[in-house]
Motif scaffolding. Structure first.
Motif, PDB file in Angstrom:
ATOM      1  N   LEU A  90       0.820  -1.212   0.000  1.00 30.57           N
ATOM      2  CA  LEU A  90       0.000   0.000   0.000  1.00 30.57           C
ATOM      3  C   LEU A  90       0.850   1.257   0.000  1.00 30.57           C
ATOM      4  CD1 LEU A  90      -2.808  -1.082   2.474  1.00 30.57           C
ATOM      5  CD2 LEU A  90      -2.881  -1.021  -0.012  1.00 30.57           C
ATOM      6  N   THR A 123      -0.749   7.779   2.283  1.00 31.02           N
ATOM      7  CA  THR A 123      -0.588   6.377   2.661  1.00 31.02           C
ATOM      8  C   THR A 123      -1.579   5.973   3.752  1.00 31.02           C
ATOM      9  OG1 THR A 123       1.752   6.563   2.156  1.00 31.02           O
ATOM     10  CG2 THR A 123       1.084   4.659   3.415  1.00 31.02           C
ATOM     11  N   LEU A 156      -5.062   5.527   2.312  1.00 29.88           N
ATOM     12  CA  LEU A 156      -5.138   4.295   1.519  1.00 29.88           C
ATOM     13  C   LEU A 156      -5.228   3.072   2.434  1.00 29.88           C
ATOM     14  CD1 LEU A 156      -5.164   3.126  -1.331  1.00 29.88           C
ATOM     15  CD2 LEU A 156      -2.673   3.009  -1.212  1.00 29.88           C
ATOM     16  N   ARG A 157      -4.489   3.086   3.533  1.00 33.62           N
ATOM     17  CA  ARG A 157      -4.549   1.969   4.483  1.00 33.62           C
ATOM     18  C   ARG A 157      -5.922   1.876   5.143  1.00 33.62           C
ATOM     19  NH1 ARG A 157       1.392   3.344   6.714  1.00 33.62           N
ATOM     20  NH2 ARG A 157       2.550   2.028   5.249  1.00 33.62           N
ATOM     21  N   ILE A 213      -8.781   2.901   3.831  1.00 34.39           N
ATOM     22  CA  ILE A 213      -9.697   2.403   2.794  1.00 34.39           C
ATOM     23  C   ILE A 213      -9.533   0.900   2.622  1.00 34.39           C
ATOM     24  CG2 ILE A 213     -10.184   2.456   0.314  1.00 34.39           C
ATOM     25  CD1 ILE A 213      -9.506   5.479   0.433  1.00 34.39           C
ATOM     26  N   TRP A 214      -8.281   0.421   2.648  1.00 30.88           N
ATOM     27  CA  TRP A 214      -8.033  -1.011   2.499  1.00 30.88           C
ATOM     28  C   TRP A 214      -8.636  -1.794   3.659  1.00 30.88           C
ATOM     29  CZ3 TRP A 214      -5.279  -4.505   5.487  1.00 30.88           C
ATOM     30  CH2 TRP A 214      -5.170  -5.771   4.942  1.00 30.88           C
ATOM     31  N   ILE A 215      -8.512  -1.278   4.881  1.00 30.66           N
ATOM     32  CA  ILE A 215      -9.083  -1.962   6.050  1.00 30.66           C
ATOM     33  C   ILE A 215     -10.598  -2.047   5.919  1.00 30.66           C
ATOM     34  CG2 ILE A 215      -9.531  -1.727   8.533  1.00 30.66           C
ATOM     35  CD1 ILE A 215      -6.653  -0.623   8.755  1.00 30.66           C
ATOM     36  N   LEU A 246     -12.369  -1.994   3.151  1.00 28.05           N
ATOM     37  CA  LEU A 246     -12.692  -2.944   2.080  1.00 28.05           C
ATOM     38  C   LEU A 246     -12.457  -4.389   2.515  1.00 28.05           C
ATOM     39  CD1 LEU A 246     -11.310  -1.131  -1.088  1.00 28.05           C
ATOM     40  CD2 LEU A 246     -13.695  -1.440  -0.409  1.00 28.05           C
ATOM     41  N   THR A 247     -11.470  -4.604   3.360  1.00 28.81           N
ATOM     42  CA  THR A 247     -11.189  -5.958   3.829  1.00 28.81           C
ATOM     43  C   THR A 247     -12.274  -6.455   4.781  1.00 28.81           C
ATOM     44  OG1 THR A 247      -8.827  -5.553   3.581  1.00 28.81           O
ATOM     45  CG2 THR A 247      -9.452  -7.399   4.970  1.00 28.81           C
ATOM     46  N   GLY A 288     -10.493  -7.928  -0.146  1.00 30.66           N
ATOM     47  CA  GLY A 288      -9.319  -7.069   0.011  1.00 30.66           C
ATOM     48  C   GLY A 288      -8.057  -7.819   0.381  1.00 30.66           C
ATOM     49  N   TYR A 344      -4.626  -8.014  -1.783  1.00 34.03           N
ATOM     50  CA  TYR A 344      -3.366  -7.562  -1.178  1.00 34.03           C
ATOM     51  C   TYR A 344      -2.286  -8.634  -1.337  1.00 34.03           C
ATOM     52  CZ  TYR A 344      -0.099  -5.507   2.127  1.00 34.03           C
ATOM     53  OH  TYR A 344       1.019  -4.965   2.697  1.00 34.03           O
ATOM     54  N   TRP A 375       1.190  -8.407  -3.386  1.00 33.74           N
ATOM     55  CA  TRP A 375       2.454  -8.666  -2.706  1.00 33.74           C
ATOM     56  C   TRP A 375       3.330  -9.583  -3.558  1.00 33.74           C
ATOM     57  CZ3 TRP A 375       2.791 -11.405   2.715  1.00 33.74           C
ATOM     58  CH2 TRP A 375       4.086 -11.348   3.189  1.00 33.74           C
TER      59      TRP A 375
END
Length: 62
Positions: free
Chosen positions: A17, A28, A31-32, A34-36, A38-39, A45, A49, A53
């Protein structure tokens, strides 16, 4: 296509991310968050991810 690299300086887990945020000049932390979100929803998510990776190479900074 942009050359996205995993960030080894500003990473929490693998730098995916932070590398994406660095490449596109995004925040950053945002974005983190938003990722949490979505997960935690039915959106896959975590799977995305993990795939990123594997696909995105690590930068050469150690």
């Amino acid at each position: 296509m942009k050359n996205i690299r995993r960030d080894s300086e500003n990473n929490i887990f693998a730098g995916v991310l932070s590398g994406i945020a660095k490449q596109f000049n995004w925040n950053t932390t945002l974005l983190r968050i938003i990722w949490i979100i979505l997960t935690l929803t039915p959106f896959p998510g975590l799977i995305i991810y993990l795939l990123l990776w594997i696909i995105i190479s690590k930068d050469n900074l150690q």
